[in-house]
Structures are given as C-alpha cells and as structure tokens.
Design a protein around this motif. Structure first.
Motif, PDB file in Angstrom:
ATOM      1  N   SER A 344      -2.198   2.751  -3.641  1.00 24.44           N
ATOM      2  CA  SER A 344      -2.022   3.196  -2.711  1.00 24.44           C
ATOM      3  C   SER A 344      -0.534   2.749  -1.675  1.00 24.44           C
ATOM      4  O   SER A 344       0.463   3.126  -3.205  1.00 24.44           O
ATOM      5  CB  SER A 344      -2.197   1.187  -2.504  1.00 24.44           C
ATOM      6  OG  SER A 344      -3.370   0.560  -2.621  1.00 24.44           O
ATOM      7  N   LEU A 345      -0.608   3.629  -0.979  1.00 21.31           N
ATOM      8  CA  LEU A 345       0.689   4.095  -0.103  1.00 21.31           C
ATOM      9  C   LEU A 345       1.252   2.593   0.278  1.00 21.31           C
ATOM     10  O   LEU A 345      -0.016   2.079   1.460  1.00 21.31           O
ATOM     11  CB  LEU A 345       0.593   4.723   0.827  1.00 21.31           C
ATOM     12  CG  LEU A 345       0.099   6.691  -0.210  1.00 21.31           C
ATOM     13  CD1 LEU A 345      -0.384   7.026   1.187  1.00 21.31           C
ATOM     14  CD2 LEU A 345       1.725   7.176  -0.967  1.00 21.31           C
ATOM     15  N   GLN A 346       2.346   2.160   0.799  1.00 24.50           N
ATOM     16  CA  GLN A 346       3.238   1.529   1.807  1.00 24.50           C
ATOM     17  C   GLN A 346       2.935   1.910   2.862  1.00 24.50           C
ATOM     18  O   GLN A 346       4.245   2.624   2.920  1.00 24.50           O
ATOM     19  CB  GLN A 346       3.995   0.356   1.107  1.00 24.50           C
ATOM     20  CG  GLN A 346       4.204  -0.717   2.021  1.00 24.50           C
ATOM     21  CD  GLN A 346       5.160  -1.580   0.573  1.00 24.50           C
ATOM     22  OE1 GLN A 346       6.718  -0.845   0.868  1.00 24.50           O
ATOM     23  NE2 GLN A 346       5.166  -2.506   0.073  1.00 24.50           N
ATOM     24  N   PHE A 347       3.140   1.259   3.950  1.00 24.09           N
ATOM     25  CA  PHE A 347       3.845   2.421   5.481  1.00 24.09           C
ATOM     26  C   PHE A 347       4.611   0.798   6.509  1.00 24.09           C
ATOM     27  O   PHE A 347       3.413  -0.078   5.944  1.00 24.09           O
ATOM     28  CB  PHE A 347       2.949   2.444   6.194  1.00 24.09           C
ATOM     29  CG  PHE A 347       1.604   2.292   6.231  1.00 24.09           C
ATOM     30  CD1 PHE A 347       1.688   1.346   7.467  1.00 24.09           C
ATOM     31  CD2 PHE A 347       0.146   2.198   6.072  1.00 24.09           C
ATOM     32  CE1 PHE A 347       0.177   1.106   7.696  1.00 24.09           C
ATOM     33  CE2 PHE A 347      -0.977   1.505   5.898  1.00 24.09           C
ATOM     34  CZ  PHE A 347      -1.227   1.473   7.399  1.00 24.09           C
ATOM     35  N   GLN A 348       5.127   0.981   7.214  1.00 25.29           N
ATOM     36  CA  GLN A 348       5.338  -0.313   8.327  1.00 25.29           C
ATOM     37  C   GLN A 348       5.668  -0.067  10.072  1.00 25.29           C
ATOM     38  O   GLN A 348       6.092   1.526   9.621  1.00 25.29           O
ATOM     39  CB  GLN A 348       6.635  -0.637   7.475  1.00 25.29           C
ATOM     40  CG  GLN A 348       7.349  -1.228   5.693  1.00 25.29           C
ATOM     41  CD  GLN A 348       8.289  -1.426   5.504  1.00 25.29           C
ATOM     42  OE1 GLN A 348       9.227  -2.236   6.410  1.00 25.29           O
ATOM     43  NE2 GLN A 348       8.689  -1.330   4.866  1.00 25.29           N
TER      44      GLN A 348
END
Length: 390
Positions: A344-348
């Motif tokens: 997965s990719l993490q973003f905020q």
C-alpha cells in the motif's frame, strides 16, 4: 424524553449513536439501517485476493443494545421535516411505521446511480465493483476464471466513496491475473472522469506503478454509454471489455432529495455545523453530506463527532468530544510480482489548513497494508462493541 433518530448504521451513524449514548442521559436513540449488519468498506478490495475475510469486516448490531441504542432494520422511504417524522418499511416484521424525532441525523451513505449512462438499465448486470458483498463476489469470480480479454475499471467525477478504490481495483486485478499466470493475455484499462486518479496527492506515484504494471490510464473521460461488451466515453471513444468494474456516480437516497434537503448531496451549514440550512433539528454526516472533503471512513467518523457535539451543545451539555478533519490514509497497490501479498501507499491530508496540507510516502510497503487493517478493526471494535473472530 428526547428522541434521537439516526438513519444509517455505518461508521457515521454509529459514531453519532455511541457518542451520544455515552454523553446524554434520558434520551431514546434509534438507529435505522437497511440491513441487520454492517459491511465495512476500506478493506473490501482485499476480498478479491483472499487477503480479507467476510467474518472480519461484517458486524451485527446486537452488542450495541447494551449501550442503550435501539436498532431498527428497515427502509426509509420518506421524511417529513416539518412534522418531525420518519416513514419506513420495517423489514423485520414486514410493517410500515412512522417514527417521531426531536433530532434527526441523516447518515445513509450514498447510492450508486447509473441512470444517466445510456444502456445501463439493460446491461447493468455486466458491471461488478468492490462496493458491496454481491458485486465484489461477482468481480472476484470473473477475475479468477477468465482466461483472456480486457478489464475496464472506471472512476466517475469526484467526489465519490473511497477515492482510491478504482486504483485499488486495477492493481488487484493485475495482481490476480499475474498470480494466475495469464496477465499477458489481458489488457487492463483504467478510465477516469477526473484529470488524474484519486486521491490527487498520490496520483503521480500511481501513474508510475501503472506504467510498471502495464495498465493503460485514460483521464478526463466520462463513460456515457454501456453495451453488452463495450463502453463509450463522452468524447466518443469506444472501449471493448470482457470484465467491467465501473463505479457509478454517487448521490443521496431519493428521500433526502424529495424532502428538499439537497442533491446530489445533502446541504449543510458548514463542515463543523452539520445542520441543514432549513432545519436546526436535522444534521447530516458521512458520505451523504455535501462536504469539501473526500468521502471516506475517516471523514464519516469525524463528521459524526461534529454532529454529536452540535446536539450536545443544543442540549446544554458543555463537554464536547475532540475532533478535527485530518487523517492518514492508505491505498492498496497490489503486488507487481503477482504475489497475493498486497502493498500500500500511505498519504495524509490535514484539512484544518487552507489550502489543505497533503503529504505522502512514495514507497509502497506491506506494513502500510497491515496498518490499514489495524485501523479498520479498531473502528469496528469501538463502534459495534465487539471484536471479530480472527
């Protein structure tokens, strides 16, 4: 004794219900839900790869009864804001009834509306997505049994529920077909009505991953027609398909629109004051609300807390729960090597700032998939009052 009626027993509705059950005394809290269970959204795509199990993401409502919350299974077909009444077909006892309220919280989620797509009424059955138990099962069966062809994934104009879901579907389709050893016999095309894949903060990384996976990306193209084995975009381009995973445009259920509360989403006064413009006693949370934010589980929960705080304020309770619109999100990107071991990719997104502050980690990681699972399970355990059997 005040009657608080909540339409919708998902993350938004149960967020309001559980918070008010803890903070208010001498109130009746009734949650109306279409089914006798809740089917969680964030990890549904992993059902395709067998990395998620139904038993872990489905919850019943029996345990919330211990909190003093009454759950009614039924379909709301009308609300009367002027007379403070909700009308529903109670599917448990096969009766029609009306329920009076002092406060009404609308959290029914959205409906998928393909009615403006030519041919949809005839060929709806050709389409399958990750958005409900039936259709995700059909999509899974098609991806695991087809031997060759073209897979088309479609995202409508934002906002729609779960921004990365079309991207997740495309990458998990790539993963499954690669695992089966038939990826070279398939073309995967992601058609997107937006100028880039959603959420925009990770669109550049997604584009790079698509290039590695051999997925064709077509942007700024709305699908306007569906046939038995093809779709047509607004510009007139025709794409043949063998497997179709088309997310239809989102809107609120008709009973909200017919009550004059807004369309395609319900109007609210502000992201913090979720009362409708016309009525102080009606609040809207979650995907149904017209908010300038993505439609996802975190926003649904945070909006539920703003709604609960407003009801507490109107009831003269000074104590409020802490809440802000800011979250960490994860987008599944499958496994480029064709292993059933999703990364997965993490973003905020910090939506308390203007413009919103966005950040991301450009490196896809297996650990982020596990973080997303832990996050989802924590919400389900908290709001439904029990843990799933592992």
């Amino acid at each position: 004794m005040k009657n608080i009626v909540i339409i919708g027993g998902g993350i938004g509705g149960m967020g309001v219900a559980t918070t008010l059950a803890q903070k208010l005394k001498n109130v009746n809290i009734t949650v109306i839900n279409k089914e006798a269970f809740y089917f969680a959204g964030p990890s549904r795509p992993l059902l395709l790869t067998n990395e998620q199990k139904y038993r872990r993401i489905i919850r019943g409502y029996e345990e919330v009864g211990k909190l003093g919350i009454n759950v009614v299974v039924g379909n709301v077909y009308k609300i009367d804001p002027d007379n403070r009444k909700v009308y529903l077909s109670d599917t448990t006892f096969n009766t029609q009834k009306e329920i009076s309220y002092d406060y009404l919280v609308l959290s029914p989620g959205i409906v998928f509306d393909g009615s403006k797509i030519s041919g949809y009424d005839k060929f709806w059955w050709k389409n399958a997505t990750v958005y409900d138990p039936g259709r995700v099962n059909v999509l899974k069966e098609r991806l695991w049994t087809a031997e060759k062809g073209t897979v088309i994934i479609y995202a409508p104009k934002a906002p729609y529920r779960c921004a990365p879901a079309p991207t997740e579907t495309a990458m998990l389709a790539h993963t499954i077909l690669s695992y089966r050893g038939v990826r070279d016999k398939f073309k995967i095309i992601h058609i997107d009505a937006n100028d880039k894949t959603q959420p925009p903060v990770i669109a550049d990384i997604v584009k790079q991953i698509y290039e590695k996976a051999g997925i064709e990306l077509v942007t700024n193209q709305e699908i306007t027609e569906i046939g038995e084995n093809y779709v047509v975009t607004k510009s007139g381009e025709k794409y043949n398909y063998d497997i179709l995973a088309m997310l239809e445009p989102n809107r609120v259920p008709k009973f909200i629109e017919e009550a004059g509360l807004g369309a395609p989403f319900a109007d609210v006064r502000s992201p913090q004051d979720l009362r409708t413009p016309k009525y102080d006693d009606i609040l809207v949370v979650g995907d149904a609300a017209k908010l300038p934010f993505p439609k996802n589980q975190e926003i649904a929960f945070e909006s539920s807390q703003f709604a609960a705080n407003k009801i507490l304020e109107m009831e003269g309770v000074s104590e409020k729960v802490p809440v802000q619109y800011a979250f960490v999100g994860w987008a599944y990107v499958g496994n480029l090597e064709g292993k059933l071991d999703t990364y997965s990719l993490q973003f905020q997104l910090d939506l308390t700032k203007q413009p919103p502050a966005a950040a991301k980690d450009p490196v896809m990681k297996r650990d982020y998939t596990l973080q997303k699972d832990n996050w989802e399970q924590a919400y389900l355990n908290k709001l439904f009052n029990y843990k799933a059997i592992e």
